[in-house]
Design a protein around this motif. Structure first.
Motif, short mmCIF file in Angstrom:
data_model
loop_
_atom_site.label_atom_id
_atom_site.label_comp_id
_atom_site.label_asym_id
_atom_site.label_seq_id
_atom_site.Cartn_x
_atom_site.Cartn_y
_atom_site.Cartn_z
N LEU A 1 -45.36 2.56 -5.74
CA LEU A 1 -46.59 2.94 -5.04
C LEU A 1 -47.76 2.16 -5.62
O LEU A 1 -48.14 2.37 -6.77
CB LEU A 1 -46.87 4.45 -5.19
N ASP B 1 -55.37 4.95 2.33
CA ASP B 1 -55.24 6.40 2.35
C ASP B 1 -56.55 7.05 1.93
O ASP B 1 -56.61 7.74 0.91
CB ASP B 1 -54.08 6.84 1.45
N LYS C 1 -60.81 11.17 -0.94
CA LYS C 1 -61.42 9.85 -1.20
C LYS C 1 -62.32 9.45 -0.03
O LYS C 1 -61.86 9.03 1.01
CB LYS C 1 -60.33 8.79 -1.39
N MET D 1 -44.37 7.46 3.87
CA MET D 1 -44.42 8.57 2.94
C MET D 1 -44.00 9.84 3.66
O MET D 1 -44.35 10.07 4.82
CB MET D 1 -45.83 8.72 2.37
N GLU E 1 -44.81 13.36 3.25
CA GLU E 1 -45.74 14.22 2.52
C GLU E 1 -46.35 15.30 3.41
O GLU E 1 -47.27 15.99 3.00
CB GLU E 1 -46.83 13.40 1.80
N ASN F 1 -47.40 15.46 -4.17
CA ASN F 1 -48.71 16.10 -4.34
C ASN F 1 -49.16 16.70 -3.01
O ASN F 1 -49.50 17.88 -2.91
CB ASN F 1 -49.75 15.09 -4.82
N ASP F 2 -49.13 15.87 -1.97
CA ASP F 2 -49.52 16.37 -0.65
C ASP F 2 -48.45 17.26 -0.04
O ASP F 2 -48.77 18.25 0.62
CB ASP F 2 -49.84 15.21 0.29
N GLY G 1 -44.81 11.00 -5.87
CA GLY G 1 -45.77 12.00 -6.33
C GLY G 1 -45.53 12.32 -7.80
O GLY G 1 -44.54 11.87 -8.39
C1 PEP Z 1 -48.74 12.25 -3.04
O1 PEP Z 1 -49.35 12.83 -2.13
O2 PEP Z 1 -47.88 12.80 -3.76
C2 PEP Z 1 -49.00 10.82 -3.32
C3 PEP Z 1 -48.21 10.10 -4.08
O3 PEP Z 1 -50.11 10.26 -2.77
P1 PEP Z 1 -51.61 10.58 -3.26
O4 PEP Z 1 -51.51 11.37 -4.54
O5 PEP Z 1 -52.27 9.26 -3.43
O6 PEP Z 1 -52.13 11.38 -2.12
#
Ligand code: PEP
Ligand code: MG
Length: 301
Positions: free
Chosen positions: A43, A84, A89, A178, A180, A203-204, A252
């Motif tokens: 990533l 993203d 962000k 992804m 997510e 994470n998402d 993630g």
């Molecule tokens: C995630 O969502 O786990 C991920 C790797 O992307 P980001 O943390 O940049 O949203």
């Protein structure tokens, strides 16, 4: 102690290979990938290009950043994620409308599909960089098959442009998405037939599966990436990927959680992309593991 792990294979005692890759946020991070012996980049968040400036980064600026990383990695895979932003962000010059729930709003791939010129510039830079290393392109926040098809159409258009201009690029550049969002898990079988790989953004995925804001600090035990629902989502996506013959990783934060390594091995995850400092501790743990005795017990409630 971890020095002894450098140059070693990421393989379990019973011969199961894992690809141990790194997450990076800018070209400067490549040094840490190399010093920690990461086997690739799983990533590369491209947001730094957009966050560091007061206007849209040009194709040349982006090309240089992607090319430098691809070349420095010397033929090892470099997965670069398209823009993203949105949600956590924010970038002023995008002049986004204010949203009540930015995490559920116009972010990531939704912005790119709404603004074809912004998307095209990034894709041109990515394809041009593919001539200098093993670049793979990854799209974030996918929920639907039509989105992936639109992304692929945008890639085809850019490749045709580069052909016409006589600019070199790799036609077999891998395209991945992804996983997510819960939606992407539910339609993972169809999505897997469209792409070369999956990478799970835990994470998402945790945020959207458990309806827990990843940025809230007061959710405590309710924000639980070990929740069986999250782990079952991982398994569903993995089964779908393997059914279609593609690989699946985790990029993630959960990927570096050593207490889940046996679960990941039992699920059949092919790749873990972690921060550079986590590579060697993860390798040490993989090399002590026996994949065939790992169980799915953590998927039970
Ligand atoms: C995630 O969502 O786990 C991920 C790797 O992307 P980001 O943390 O940049 O949203
Ligand atoms: Mg994410």
């Amino acid at each position: 102690l971890m020095e002894t792990m450098k140059g070693q294979e990421d393989v379990t005692l019973d011969g199961r290979h894992m690809m141990v890759y790194c997450n990076i946020g800018s070209p400067e991070d490549v040094a840490a990938v190399k010093s920690n012996d990461g086997q690739g980049i799983g990533l590369f968040r491209s947001e730094f290009l957009y966050l560091a400036t007061s206007d849209y980064p040009t194709e040349e600026e982006q090309f240089k950043a992607y090319k430098d990383v691809a070349a420095a990695m010397d033929g090892k895979r470099v997965v670069i994620r398209t823009l993203d932003i949105g949600a956590d962000k924010q970038v002023d010059y995008f002049e986004m409308q204010k949203e009540e729930n930015p995490a559920l709003g116009v972010r990531a791939i939704r912005i790119c599909l709404n603004r074809p010129e912004v998307f095209r510039t990034q894709l041109r830079a990515l394809y041009r960089a593919s001539a200098y290393g093993k670049v793979a392109i990854m799209f974030p926040m996918i929920t639907s098959v039509w989105e992936v098809r639109e992304c692929k159409r945008a890639c085809q258009k850019v490749m045709a442009e580069l052909d016409a201009e006589g600019i070199p690029y790799r036609k077999d550049t891998e395209i991945g998405i992804m996983i997510e969002t819960p939606a992407s898990v539910f339609v993972a079988e169809e999505l897997a037939r469209e792409v070369d790989f999956f990478s799970v953004g835990t994470n998402d995925l945790t945020q959207y599966t458990l309806a827990c804001d990843r940025q809230a600090n007061d959710l405590g035990k309710f924000f639980d990436p070990h929740h069986p629902a999250v782990l079952r989502a991982l398994k569903m996506a993995t089964d779908a990927a393997h059914k279609a013959g593609i690989w699946i990783g985790i990029c993630g934060e959960l990927g570096a959680d050593l207490s889940l390594l046996e679960t990941f091995l039992a699920i059949g995850i092919d790749e873990l992309s972690v921060s550079p400092s986590s590579v060697l501790p993860l390798r040490a743990e993989i090399r002590k593991s026996i994949a065939k005795t790992c169980t799915l017990e953590k998927l039970e409630c």
